[in-house]
Design an enzyme around this catalytic site. Sequence first.
Site, PDB file in Angstrom:
ATOM      1  N   ASP A   1       0.863  -1.189   0.000  1.00 26.45           N
ATOM      2  CA  ASP A   1       0.000   0.000   0.000  1.00 26.45           C
ATOM      3  C   ASP A   1       0.896   1.234   0.000  1.00 26.45           C
ATOM      4  O   ASP A   1       2.115   1.133   0.152  1.00 26.45           O
ATOM      5  CB  ASP A   1      -0.925   0.009   1.230  1.00 26.45           C
ATOM      6  CG  ASP A   1      -0.188  -0.334   2.508  1.00 26.45           C
ATOM      7  OD1 ASP A   1       1.018  -0.010   2.610  1.00 26.45           O
ATOM      8  OD2 ASP A   1      -0.799  -0.920   3.415  1.00 26.45           O
TER       9      ASP A   1
ATOM     10  N   ASP B   1       9.326   3.637  13.115  1.00 20.57           N
ATOM     11  CA  ASP B   1       9.982   2.517  13.786  1.00 20.57           C
ATOM     12  C   ASP B   1      11.408   2.267  13.286  1.00 20.57           C
ATOM     13  O   ASP B   1      12.373   2.459  14.008  1.00 20.57           O
ATOM     14  CB  ASP B   1       9.100   1.249  13.754  1.00 20.57           C
ATOM     15  CG  ASP B   1       8.530   0.920  12.378  1.00 20.57           C
ATOM     16  OD1 ASP B   1       8.893   1.582  11.390  1.00 20.57           O
ATOM     17  OD2 ASP B   1       7.711  -0.032  12.288  1.00 20.57           O
TER      18      ASP B   1
ATOM     19  N   ASP C   1       1.510   4.912   1.749  1.00 14.78           N
ATOM     20  CA  ASP C   1       1.182   5.810   2.855  1.00 14.78           C
ATOM     21  C   ASP C   1       1.750   7.186   2.555  1.00 14.78           C
ATOM     22  O   ASP C   1       2.848   7.311   2.005  1.00 14.78           O
ATOM     23  CB  ASP C   1       1.779   5.278   4.164  1.00 14.78           C
ATOM     24  CG  ASP C   1       1.198   3.927   4.520  1.00 14.78           C
ATOM     25  OD1 ASP C   1      -0.041   3.807   4.564  1.00 14.78           O
ATOM     26  OD2 ASP C   1       1.975   2.971   4.718  1.00 14.78           O
TER      27      ASP C   1
HETATM   28  P1  ATP Z   1       3.887  -3.070   4.957  1.00 10.32           P
HETATM   29  O1  ATP Z   1       2.746  -2.159   4.550  1.00 10.32           O
HETATM   30  O2  ATP Z   1       4.629  -3.657   3.838  1.00 10.32           O
HETATM   31  O3  ATP Z   1       3.487  -4.041   6.005  1.00 10.32           O
HETATM   32  P2  ATP Z   1       4.891  -0.655   6.131  1.00 10.32           P
HETATM   33  O4  ATP Z   1       6.288  -0.275   6.556  1.00 10.32           O
HETATM   34  O5  ATP Z   1       4.253   0.201   5.097  1.00 10.32           O
HETATM   35  O6  ATP Z   1       4.975  -2.154   5.684  1.00 10.32           O
HETATM   36  P3  ATP Z   1       2.633  -0.031   7.752  1.00 10.32           P
HETATM   37  O7  ATP Z   1       2.082  -0.804   8.896  1.00 10.32           O
HETATM   38  O8  ATP Z   1       1.834   0.133   6.524  1.00 10.32           O
HETATM   39  O9  ATP Z   1       4.023  -0.722   7.421  1.00 10.32           O
HETATM   40  O10 ATP Z   1       3.053   1.386   8.335  1.00 10.32           O
HETATM   41  C1  ATP Z   1       3.445   2.467   7.518  1.00 10.32           C
HETATM   42  C2  ATP Z   1       4.585   3.220   8.172  1.00 10.32           C
HETATM   43  O11 ATP Z   1       4.158   3.749   9.433  1.00 10.32           O
HETATM   44  C3  ATP Z   1       5.808   2.385   8.504  1.00 10.32           C
HETATM   45  O12 ATP Z   1       6.653   2.248   7.394  1.00 10.32           O
HETATM   46  C4  ATP Z   1       6.438   3.171   9.625  1.00 10.32           C
HETATM   47  O13 ATP Z   1       7.142   4.283   9.135  1.00 10.32           O
HETATM   48  C5  ATP Z   1       5.222   3.694  10.376  1.00 10.32           C
HETATM   49  N1  ATP Z   1       4.827   2.740  11.441  1.00 10.32           N
HETATM   50  C6  ATP Z   1       3.950   1.727  11.362  1.00 10.32           C
HETATM   51  N2  ATP Z   1       3.834   1.084  12.530  1.00 10.32           N
HETATM   52  C7  ATP Z   1       4.644   1.709  13.394  1.00 10.32           C
HETATM   53  C8  ATP Z   1       4.967   1.530  14.765  1.00 10.32           C
HETATM   54  N3  ATP Z   1       4.412   0.540  15.460  1.00 10.32           N
HETATM   55  N4  ATP Z   1       5.845   2.390  15.324  1.00 10.32           N
HETATM   56  C9  ATP Z   1       6.387   3.397  14.614  1.00 10.32           C
HETATM   57  N5  ATP Z   1       6.144   3.595  13.325  1.00 10.32           N
HETATM   58  C10 ATP Z   1       5.291   2.789  12.714  1.00 10.32           C
HETATM   59 MG    MG Z   2       2.293   0.067   4.402  1.00 10.65          MG
END
Ligand code: ATP
Ligand code: MG
Length: 444
Positions: free
Chosen positions: A65, A144, A67
């Site tokens: 996705d 994170d 963001d």
């Molecule tokens: P994927 O969508 O492939 O699982 P992602 O890195 O995009 O990986 P998401 O859960 O969509 O993960 O979160 C988007 C972004 O928000 C992350 O890349 C990170 O920068 C931030 N994020 C998400 N969860 C946390 C957390 N628990 N603590 C701090 N930052 C977070």
């Molecule tokens: Mg994501």
Amino acid sequence: MQAFDSHSTGTIQPVIVPRPQHHLSRANISDNALKVLYRLRQENFQAHLVGGGVRDLLLGHEPKDFDIATDATPEQVRQVFRNCRLIGRRFRLAHVHFGADIVEVATFRGCDVDADPLDRRLENGRIVRDNIYGTIAEDALRRDFTINALYYDIADFSLVDYVGGLADLQAGVVRLIGDPEQRYREDPVRMLRAVRFACKLGFMIEPATERPLFSLGPLLADISPARLFDEVLKLFQSGYGLEVFEKLRHYQLFGQLLPDTERCLAHEEHGFPLTFVSRGLDNTDQRLRARKPVASAFLFAVLLWEPVRQRAEQLQNNGLASLDAILLASSEVCQRQQRLIAIPKRYSLPMRDIWALQPRFEHRDSKRPYRLLTHPRFRAAYDFLVLRAEAGEAESELAEWWTRFQAASASERNNMITGSGAAKRRRRPRPRRRPAPAALKTDN
Ligand code: ATP
Ligand code: MG
């Protein structure tokens, strides 16, 4: 790697990589995400792609996705987009809807220590609310991992890196931003995310980020069962579920999520329970890589089967019929498990059907096999039986019989039932198995 003080972000200078010097192309960003980015920009807000979208595009993977991060507040985002809904209390976010596609827009999070405690609250070091807005530099430090804190600026198509994420991406390193222990305490789910990203990307977990994983697992007990359910699905439906499973066990995190299963596995380190779970996860991984659908009910049926099977065996030894034993064991195991991971009914009911159908495969006389064939959950239950047979826990002859029975013509089926001798065999011989450790033999 620079050390970051989470309370003094004003002085950090980002590394900025201009468009000609990187290969992140707009052609790979979804049309809807681009629309949101351009529109925010038009309204004179900052607009960046951030997180997994940037990370995955730079690695040449397809992002799950996209963001977006902006300096517009959620209310301002809502004013810009008609198709927008604000969600979340812990983290207030804007969701911009395009049919089934949702683009998530988050306002830059800040770290103002003097802020109104209603907007940012910690309990025992854990963040329970985080709605203080700030600058992009502050936002980067609140994310994170360094590889998740890269920004793609729609204003000039440059990459912006405040935390050394580009270097870590190149080196294949998962590194928490800031003090690892403090960051895990703020949000213990980050431990699960570290494991997931390491497996999914084939990265190593940097030693200081890795060390607390061995000891902080019990903090997961504070996470809501609903959130843990989401995380567990992501962990085991990442396409790398087998590796995730092995790593979670290595860090003693698996037992925090599925303690009954962990206890069974720990007793029989090299026996069929481990083979069964590993094969089940491997099958799921292969299906996901082949872009075939996977059923979450089947996944949980695999993960929780061994405690159910062992408890049912105990109950049977105490005189219960096989079906009753499975039903009672399922209830007991599910009840305990639900306190940690809230498995919704739409998954837990089919999961329990898959288990309850297992003893029915043993009845190969009269009309019973025909009735079983028409059960709506027959196919999943049969796949489950095959997996059990492959792991050496069920008779392979039984699984093969059912494979043939499905493919057979009407007269062949008739012969199989009356002529194979299967009908006369009331009880299947017990599968060969190492004697259970004394601790498991106690009947209670
Ligand atoms: P994927 O969508 O492939 O699982 P992602 O890195 O995009 O990986 P998401 O859960 O969509 O993960 O979160 C988007 C972004 O928000 C992350 O890349 C990170 O920068 C931030 N994020 C998400 N969860 C946390 C957390 N628990 N603590 C701090 N930052 C977070
Ligand atoms: Mg994501």
